[in-house]
Design an enzyme around this catalytic site. Structure first.
Site, mmCIF file in Angstrom:
data_model
loop_
_atom_site.group_PDB
_atom_site.id
_atom_site.type_symbol
_atom_site.label_atom_id
_atom_site.label_comp_id
_atom_site.label_asym_id
_atom_site.label_seq_id
_atom_site.Cartn_x
_atom_site.Cartn_y
_atom_site.Cartn_z
ATOM 1 N N LYS A 52 21.542 -23.969 -9.099
ATOM 2 C CA LYS A 52 22.823 -24.274 -9.756
ATOM 3 C C LYS A 52 22.620 -25.236 -10.919
ATOM 4 O O LYS A 52 23.127 -25.025 -12.008
ATOM 5 C CB LYS A 52 23.813 -24.937 -8.764
ATOM 6 C CG LYS A 52 24.143 -24.110 -7.558
ATOM 7 C CD LYS A 52 25.127 -24.834 -6.648
ATOM 8 C CE LYS A 52 24.602 -26.133 -6.044
ATOM 9 N NZ LYS A 52 23.490 -25.966 -5.095
ATOM 10 N N ARG A 60 32.762 -28.393 -2.781
ATOM 11 C CA ARG A 60 31.801 -28.111 -1.736
ATOM 12 C C ARG A 60 32.463 -27.940 -0.386
ATOM 13 O O ARG A 60 31.791 -27.691 0.611
ATOM 14 C CB ARG A 60 30.873 -29.315 -1.637
ATOM 15 C CG ARG A 60 29.447 -29.020 -1.904
ATOM 16 C CD ARG A 60 28.719 -30.297 -1.572
ATOM 17 N NE ARG A 60 27.313 -30.102 -1.592
ATOM 18 C CZ ARG A 60 26.566 -30.215 -2.674
ATOM 19 N NH1 ARG A 60 27.091 -30.480 -3.832
ATOM 20 N NH2 ARG A 60 25.273 -30.051 -2.569
ATOM 21 N N ARG A 80 10.183 -28.890 -5.979
ATOM 22 C CA ARG A 80 11.031 -29.470 -7.026
ATOM 23 C C ARG A 80 10.599 -30.905 -7.326
ATOM 24 O O ARG A 80 10.280 -31.671 -6.435
ATOM 25 C CB ARG A 80 12.496 -29.475 -6.587
ATOM 26 C CG ARG A 80 13.349 -30.268 -7.584
ATOM 27 C CD ARG A 80 14.789 -29.977 -7.484
ATOM 28 N NE ARG A 80 15.349 -30.318 -6.190
ATOM 29 C CZ ARG A 80 16.617 -30.092 -5.878
ATOM 30 N NH1 ARG A 80 17.424 -29.515 -6.741
ATOM 31 N NH2 ARG A 80 17.060 -30.433 -4.696
ATOM 32 N N ARG A 135 12.795 -35.733 -4.542
ATOM 33 C CA ARG A 135 14.023 -36.403 -4.102
ATOM 34 C C ARG A 135 13.967 -36.719 -2.605
ATOM 35 O O ARG A 135 13.418 -35.941 -1.837
ATOM 36 C CB ARG A 135 15.232 -35.487 -4.366
ATOM 37 C CG ARG A 135 15.927 -35.791 -5.676
ATOM 38 C CD ARG A 135 16.896 -34.719 -6.088
ATOM 39 N NE ARG A 135 17.809 -34.266 -5.040
ATOM 40 C CZ ARG A 135 18.733 -33.321 -5.233
ATOM 41 N NH1 ARG A 135 18.842 -32.749 -6.417
ATOM 42 N NH2 ARG A 135 19.527 -32.948 -4.263
ATOM 43 N N ARG A 181 20.771 -29.720 5.203
ATOM 44 C CA ARG A 181 21.653 -29.396 4.072
ATOM 45 C C ARG A 181 22.041 -27.919 4.100
ATOM 46 O O ARG A 181 23.151 -27.554 3.743
ATOM 47 C CB ARG A 181 20.964 -29.748 2.747
ATOM 48 C CG ARG A 181 20.913 -31.254 2.515
ATOM 49 C CD ARG A 181 19.917 -31.633 1.451
ATOM 50 N NE ARG A 181 20.240 -31.115 0.142
ATOM 51 C CZ ARG A 181 19.355 -31.022 -0.855
ATOM 52 N NH1 ARG A 181 18.105 -31.395 -0.667
ATOM 53 N NH2 ARG A 181 19.735 -30.565 -2.026
HETATM 54 P P1 AP5 Z 1 17.951 -26.626 -8.907
HETATM 55 O O1 AP5 Z 1 18.486 -26.034 -10.163
HETATM 56 O O2 AP5 Z 1 17.581 -28.061 -8.900
HETATM 57 O O3 AP5 Z 1 18.906 -26.248 -7.672
HETATM 58 P P2 AP5 Z 1 20.340 -26.763 -7.268
HETATM 59 O O4 AP5 Z 1 21.071 -25.569 -6.735
HETATM 60 O O5 AP5 Z 1 20.980 -27.524 -8.370
HETATM 61 O O6 AP5 Z 1 19.921 -27.689 -6.071
HETATM 62 P P3 AP5 Z 1 20.399 -29.120 -5.607
HETATM 63 O O7 AP5 Z 1 19.485 -29.500 -4.484
HETATM 64 O O8 AP5 Z 1 20.494 -30.079 -6.737
HETATM 65 O O9 AP5 Z 1 21.769 -28.784 -5.050
HETATM 66 P P4 AP5 Z 1 22.468 -29.487 -3.940
HETATM 67 O O10 AP5 Z 1 23.728 -28.753 -4.046
HETATM 68 O O11 AP5 Z 1 21.896 -29.539 -2.602
HETATM 69 O O12 AP5 Z 1 22.352 -31.019 -4.397
HETATM 70 P P5 AP5 Z 1 23.322 -31.961 -5.180
HETATM 71 O O13 AP5 Z 1 22.554 -32.783 -6.095
HETATM 72 O O14 AP5 Z 1 24.502 -31.205 -5.694
HETATM 73 O O15 AP5 Z 1 16.696 -25.733 -8.474
HETATM 74 C C1 AP5 Z 1 15.920 -26.053 -7.320
HETATM 75 C C2 AP5 Z 1 14.413 -25.878 -7.632
HETATM 76 O O16 AP5 Z 1 14.104 -24.512 -7.857
HETATM 77 C C3 AP5 Z 1 13.958 -26.604 -8.920
HETATM 78 O O17 AP5 Z 1 12.676 -27.104 -8.715
HETATM 79 C C4 AP5 Z 1 13.982 -25.507 -9.990
HETATM 80 O O18 AP5 Z 1 13.077 -25.768 -11.044
HETATM 81 C C5 AP5 Z 1 13.613 -24.278 -9.179
HETATM 82 N N1 AP5 Z 1 14.280 -23.054 -9.655
HETATM 83 C C6 AP5 Z 1 15.542 -22.934 -10.139
HETATM 84 N N2 AP5 Z 1 15.817 -21.625 -10.445
HETATM 85 C C7 AP5 Z 1 14.695 -20.931 -10.113
HETATM 86 C C8 AP5 Z 1 14.337 -19.533 -10.167
HETATM 87 N N3 AP5 Z 1 15.201 -18.596 -10.607
HETATM 88 N N4 AP5 Z 1 13.107 -19.169 -9.730
HETATM 89 C C9 AP5 Z 1 12.220 -20.102 -9.254
HETATM 90 N N5 AP5 Z 1 12.501 -21.444 -9.191
HETATM 91 C C10 AP5 Z 1 13.706 -21.844 -9.603
HETATM 92 O O19 AP5 Z 1 23.885 -32.849 -3.977
HETATM 93 C C11 AP5 Z 1 23.050 -33.741 -3.261
HETATM 94 C C12 AP5 Z 1 23.853 -34.421 -2.175
HETATM 95 O O20 AP5 Z 1 24.953 -35.170 -2.781
HETATM 96 C C13 AP5 Z 1 24.551 -33.518 -1.166
HETATM 97 O O21 AP5 Z 1 23.698 -33.153 -0.106
HETATM 98 C C14 AP5 Z 1 25.727 -34.399 -0.727
HETATM 99 O O22 AP5 Z 1 25.312 -35.366 0.204
HETATM 100 C C15 AP5 Z 1 26.122 -35.113 -1.992
HETATM 101 N N6 AP5 Z 1 27.177 -34.393 -2.728
HETATM 102 C C16 AP5 Z 1 27.070 -33.844 -3.975
HETATM 103 N N7 AP5 Z 1 28.222 -33.242 -4.326
HETATM 104 C C17 AP5 Z 1 29.072 -33.407 -3.279
HETATM 105 C C18 AP5 Z 1 30.417 -33.009 -3.031
HETATM 106 N N8 AP5 Z 1 31.106 -32.262 -3.928
HETATM 107 N N9 AP5 Z 1 30.979 -33.357 -1.851
HETATM 108 C C19 AP5 Z 1 30.312 -34.080 -0.950
HETATM 109 N N10 AP5 Z 1 29.038 -34.490 -1.116
HETATM 110 C C20 AP5 Z 1 28.421 -34.150 -2.271
#
Ligand code: AP5
Ligand code: ZN
Length: 214
Positions: A13, A88, A127, A160, A171
């Site tokens: 994402k 979410r 990552r 991370r 997660r």
């Molecule tokens: P990446 O693009 O980093 O993936 P992502 O979907 O953004 O993953 P995140 O882990 O950041 O999402 P998340 O939703 O768990 O975490 P967030 O920060 O929002 O890609 C992943 C990896 O794959 C990278 O290394 C990339 O290079 C690689 N890649 C990408 N595309 C690829 C492809 N096509 N082929 C191969 N490799 C590829 O949230 C973290 C925490 O914050 C949550 O757990 C929660 O505790 C809190 N939080 C955040 N938002 C909320 C909310 N709205 N409500 C409550 N808690 C929240």
């Protein structure tokens, strides 16, 4: 254009949201990045969020919803935005719908980046993130030019805290229980677009652009 990114943790994402923001000149708003910046700066919000994030749990809705609604009422969001990591939960989605309705607005597209769970665990282990500027890399699929150094700002890259395999598993469980129902929610709203997130990241972006328009 107002866009929401849906998908499991690690589905890509953030990677796609950054490309969308750049191409369509709209801000990329990641709730995860906002929380991580607050943790880094030692704010009260950061302290609150950290305990949940490190356990792979969601930060409570009462903290998250207000923060996001504040952010999208800022001036740079007038022409639209791409939301990454929000909503979410169903209550988050309902609050967003209601807040936008009050201004006569609505979300244009909810893009679901679809990747099966098995592929997620491998991706997260590879990552590397820059905590200074929010850029993300993958040691195999999207490597930085110099090992462990951010291409954008030159800071060091880290795994991370919540990307350790046991936390990733938690997660994913939270995703299936609380976030996946949003696919149905936006499907019923008629704005859901699903892309195959297992493809090369440039191909995933091409598929998104073919829907959003060049
Ligand atoms: P990446 O693009 O980093 O993936 P992502 O979907 O953004 O993953 P995140 O882990 O950041 O999402 P998340 O939703 O768990 O975490 P967030 O920060 O929002 O890609 C992943 C990896 O794959 C990278 O290394 C990339 O290079 C690689 N890649 C990408 N595309 C690829 C492809 N096509 N082929 C191969 N490799 C590829 O949230 C973290 C925490 O914050 C949550 O757990 C929660 O505790 C809190 N939080 C955040 N938002 C909320 C909310 N709205 N409500 C409550 N808690 C929240
Ligand atoms: Zn950086």
């Amino acid at each position: 254009m107002k866009i929401i990114m849906l998908g499991a943790p690690g589905a890509g994402k953030g990677t796609q949201a950054k490309k969308i923001a750049e191409k369509y000149h709209i801000p990329h708003i990641s709730t995860g990045d906002i929380f991580r910046a607050n943790i880094k700066n030692g704010t009260e919000l950061g302290m609150k969020a950290k305990s949940y994030m490190d356990q792979g749990q969601l930060v409570p809705d009462d903290v998250t919803i207000g923060m996001l609604l504040d952010r999208i009422s800022q001036e740079d969001c007038a022409e639209g935005y791409v939301l990454d990591g929000f909503p979410r939960t169903i209550p988050q989605a309902e609050s967003l719908t209601k807040a936008l309705e009050e201004r006569g607005e609505s979300i244009d597209y909810a893009i679901n980046v679809d990747v099966p769970d098995q592929a997620i665990v491998t991706r997260m282990a590879g990552r590397r993130a820059c905590l200074a500027c929010g850029a993300t890399y993958h040691i195999v699929y999207n490597a930085p030019k110099k090992e462990n150094v951010c291409d954008v700002c030159g800071e060091g890259l880290v795994l991370r805290d919540d990307d350790k395999p046991e936390t990733v598993q938690k997660r994913l469980t939270v995703y299936h229980d609380q976030t996946k129902p949003l696919i149905d929610y936006y499907g019923k709203a008629g704005i859901l677009v699903t892309v195959d997130g297992t493809q090369d990241l440039n191909k995933v972006f091409e598929d998104i652009v073919s829907v959003l328009g060049a």
